[in-house]
Design an enzyme around this catalytic site. Structure first.
Site, mmCIF file in Angstrom:
data_model
loop_
_atom_site.group_PDB
_atom_site.id
_atom_site.type_symbol
_atom_site.label_atom_id
_atom_site.label_comp_id
_atom_site.label_asym_id
_atom_site.label_seq_id
_atom_site.Cartn_x
_atom_site.Cartn_y
_atom_site.Cartn_z
ATOM 1 N N GLU A 112 -0.278 -2.180 18.153
ATOM 2 C CA GLU A 112 -1.338 -1.270 17.730
ATOM 3 C C GLU A 112 -2.635 -2.069 17.661
ATOM 4 O OE1 GLU A 112 0.572 2.147 15.088
ATOM 5 O OE2 GLU A 112 0.780 0.218 14.119
ATOM 6 N N ARG A 365 -7.687 -2.340 6.896
ATOM 7 C CA ARG A 365 -6.268 -2.704 7.044
ATOM 8 C C ARG A 365 -5.849 -2.802 8.508
ATOM 9 N NH1 ARG A 365 -1.700 0.453 7.788
ATOM 10 N NH2 ARG A 365 -2.641 2.418 7.149
HETATM 11 C C1 LIG Z 1 -0.071 10.299 8.739
HETATM 12 C C2 LIG Z 1 0.076 8.884 8.287
HETATM 13 C C3 LIG Z 1 0.630 7.942 9.126
HETATM 14 C C4 LIG Z 1 0.778 6.618 8.698
HETATM 15 N N1 LIG Z 1 1.383 5.701 9.531
HETATM 16 C C5 LIG Z 1 1.608 4.441 9.065
HETATM 17 C C6 LIG Z 1 2.363 3.501 9.835
HETATM 18 O O1 LIG Z 1 2.836 3.813 10.923
HETATM 19 N N2 LIG Z 1 2.546 2.260 9.328
HETATM 20 C C7 LIG Z 1 2.064 1.863 8.102
HETATM 21 O O2 LIG Z 1 2.267 0.715 7.695
HETATM 22 N N3 LIG Z 1 1.356 2.751 7.353
HETATM 23 C C8 LIG Z 1 1.139 4.017 7.786
HETATM 24 N N4 LIG Z 1 0.445 4.911 7.007
HETATM 25 C C9 LIG Z 1 0.031 4.482 5.665
HETATM 26 C C10 LIG Z 1 1.250 4.440 4.762
HETATM 27 O O3 LIG Z 1 2.111 5.510 5.076
HETATM 28 C C11 LIG Z 1 0.877 4.525 3.287
HETATM 29 O O4 LIG Z 1 -0.206 3.713 2.990
HETATM 30 C C12 LIG Z 1 2.065 4.056 2.447
HETATM 31 O O5 LIG Z 1 3.197 4.800 2.826
HETATM 32 C C13 LIG Z 1 1.771 4.226 0.975
HETATM 33 O O6 LIG Z 1 2.978 4.107 0.267
HETATM 34 P P1 LIG Z 1 2.982 4.316 -1.294
HETATM 35 O O7 LIG Z 1 4.393 4.228 -1.729
HETATM 36 O O8 LIG Z 1 1.991 3.430 -1.916
HETATM 37 O O9 LIG Z 1 2.400 5.798 -1.496
HETATM 38 P P2 LIG Z 1 2.931 7.197 -0.986
HETATM 39 O O10 LIG Z 1 3.963 7.083 0.046
HETATM 40 O O11 LIG Z 1 1.720 8.000 -0.648
HETATM 41 O O12 LIG Z 1 3.625 7.794 -2.276
HETATM 42 C C14 LIG Z 1 2.895 8.106 -3.440
HETATM 43 C C15 LIG Z 1 3.817 8.856 -4.374
HETATM 44 O O13 LIG Z 1 3.179 9.050 -5.630
HETATM 45 C C16 LIG Z 1 3.350 10.399 -6.047
HETATM 46 N N5 LIG Z 1 2.268 10.708 -6.982
HETATM 47 C C17 LIG Z 1 0.940 10.855 -6.755
HETATM 48 N N6 LIG Z 1 0.294 11.085 -7.919
HETATM 49 C C18 LIG Z 1 1.241 11.091 -8.894
HETATM 50 C C19 LIG Z 1 1.222 11.281 -10.289
HETATM 51 N N7 LIG Z 1 0.081 11.516 -10.961
HETATM 52 N N8 LIG Z 1 2.382 11.247 -10.992
HETATM 53 C C20 LIG Z 1 3.572 11.029 -10.347
HETATM 54 N N9 LIG Z 1 3.649 10.830 -9.016
HETATM 55 C C21 LIG Z 1 2.504 10.850 -8.302
HETATM 56 C C22 LIG Z 1 3.329 11.179 -4.748
HETATM 57 O O14 LIG Z 1 3.856 12.461 -4.902
HETATM 58 C C23 LIG Z 1 4.202 10.252 -3.895
HETATM 59 O O15 LIG Z 1 5.570 10.427 -4.189
HETATM 60 C C24 LIG Z 1 0.298 6.232 7.419
HETATM 61 C C25 LIG Z 1 -0.274 7.183 6.574
HETATM 62 C C26 LIG Z 1 -0.375 8.501 6.990
HETATM 63 C C27 LIG Z 1 -0.987 9.483 6.057
#
Ligand SMILES: Cc1cc2nc3c(=O)[nH]c(=O)nc-3n(C[C@H](O)[C@H](O)[C@H](O)COP(=O)(O)OP(=O)(O)OC[C@H]3O[C@@H](n4cnc5c(N)ncnc54)[C@H](O)[C@@H]3O)c2cc1C
Length: 420
Positions: A112, A365
């Protein structure tokens, strides 16, 4: 209502779930999530998860990450991310994640923007979905982890700079969940934008809670636009991302005249900026194109089945039609300031994944470093908590439990039990 546990985790994306799975099975864990279990950006990830290829790749991977981040990265965090990537990919495989493989059985890598090498492990174009399905399956097996869905963290309980748990809203009631450690893994803040690739529920809640409690925030001004988000007139909210790996596999960005005006494999900030400059000169057509037409239909359908179908539903045949794209909000580099074990400046409070900010991404990033960030720093945080909370086990376990417990500790090369 009051509940209590050893570790409270808010968020069931990759950072929250992977950390929970790596906590010792003798710790009682409560996970709360704002909506359904799978409503998280992690599930949407398409392109893949980046990893170090071998020891010879260390320098090059670090350099790519720093270059993409415009050298604003925390170098210690970058080293940790790169050097601990392979072990965590192995752990994912042990949890049943079935990455795409070459005929000889080795991992199949894609490329990428900003990567000088093919080093991104993936599962077709829905890497996040497949990783998370494996992790959720594992979660079901863990009797020490309780997941409460549709339960929103609204504040933390803080006294004398120590976090004592969280306050959650569930069925219009507030629950106090007391914990020895609390982890904010609530993701980024894309849901606040009109045009974003994120789920609407990813709305910066953890960061807002931190601000309210005077917890340090870092790099919050660094927001990433993704350059290839399908342009759909009059659509708002969550948009269809066209994975960067499409460019890694040969896609080219063109302007309205069909010209290639930017190196399609430059980091996201560079490509998005070049696109916005083009778009400024064509206000009646506020988009450019992603051209996949040089690639064979069978390859496209096999390599990008999800995106191919989503485009088809909207009337685009990728092998024939140029795809209109424009930049949209995608990722927050900043968040709650943390160290390399997810620790915040409040005792017993941690932040992981997109909600936290180790500084690893600098101001932009590098593609596919986000899922990796969730697992690398999640694992470190879990190990730290295992060490700290382990000796506090109050009930003496049954003989069977003790055996299972010992086996696990010894497998993990922990000898602390012997000293307790
Ligand atoms: C369309 C898309 C494609 C992507 N592709 C890639 C990729 O190919 N490779 C890569 O490395 N990254 C990719 N990213 C980025 C990556 O997916 C995210 O940055 C990463 O998954 C974040 O993980 P996380 O666990 O921090 O948050 P998330 O996976 O966003 O999870 C957050 C969680 O917190 C919960 N939450 C939110 N607020 C509250 C609250 N107040 N109380 C309780 N729960 C709450 C939500 O419901 C969710 O369960 C992509 C992002 C998107 C949107």
């Amino acid at each position: 209502m009051i509940k209590s546990c050893d570790v409270l985790i808010a968020g069931t994306g990759i950072a929250g779930v992977y950390t929970a799975l790596n906590l010792n099975k003798n710790l009682n864990v409560i996970m709360v999530t704002k909506e359904g279990l799978k409503d998280c950006n992690s599930y949407l990830a398409q392109g893949g998860i980046s990893t170090l290829l071998n020891e010879d790749d260390i320098e090059s991977y670090i350099e790519d990450t720093l270059k993409a981040g415009n050298n604003k990265n925390d170098k210690k965090a970058v080293e940790v991310l790169v050097k601990e990537s392979r072990d965590n990919i192995k752990r994912l495989v042990n949890y049943g994640v079935n990455f795409d493989r070459e005929k000889d059985g080795s991992l199949s890598y894609t490329r990428e923007g900003g990567h000088s090498k093919f080093r991104i492990a993936h599962i077709k174009d829905e890497t996040g979905k497949y990783i998370m399905e494996s992790l959720y399956k594992e979660l079901e097996k863990r009797s020490n982890i309780e997941v409460i869905q549709h339960c929103k963290l609204i504040d933390i309980i803080k006294k004398n700079n120590k976090c004592l748990g969280g306050i959650c809203r569930y069925n219009a009631q507030d629950i106090q969940i007391h914990s020895k450690a609390t982890i904010i893994a609530t993701g980024g803040l894309g849901g606040l934008f009109i045009s974003t690739t994120n789920y609407p529920c990813i709305s910066g809640d953890g960061i807002a809670i931190a601000l309210k409690n005077d917890i340090e925030i870092k790099d919050i001004n660094y927001l990433q636009l993704h350059p290839t988000v399908l342009y759909e007139k009059n659509e708002t909210g969550k948009r269809l991302l066209l994975s960067e790996s499409m460019r890694g596999e040969g896609g080219i960005i063109r302007n309205q005249r069909g010209e290639e005006f930017v190196d399609s494999l430059k980091p996201r900030d560079v490509v998005s900026k070049a696109e916005l400059e083009q778009i400024a000169s064509t206000p009646d057509k506020p988009y450019v194109y992603l051209d996949m037409t040089k690639l064979d239909k069978d390859f496209l359908m096999k390599r990008f089945p999800f995106i191919y179908n989503e485009c088809l539903k909207r009337g685009y045949r990728m092998e024939k039609d140029m795809l209109p794209v424009a930049p949209a909000h995608h990722y927050a580099m900043g968040g709650i300031k943390v160290g390399t074990h997810g620790e915040t400046n409040v005792i017993d409070l941690y932040a992981l994944g997109e909600a936290g900010c180790t500084g690893v991404h600098g101001s932009n990033r590098l593609a596919s470093n986000s899922l990796l960030e969730g697992v690398v720093f999640g694992y470190r945080c879990a190990r730290k908590l295992n060490d700290e909370l382990y000796c506090e086990v109050k009930e003496y376990p049954s003989r069977d439990k003790l055996n299972e417990f010992l086996k696990e500790r010894l497998n993990n090369n922990y000898v602390k039990l012997l000293n307790c």
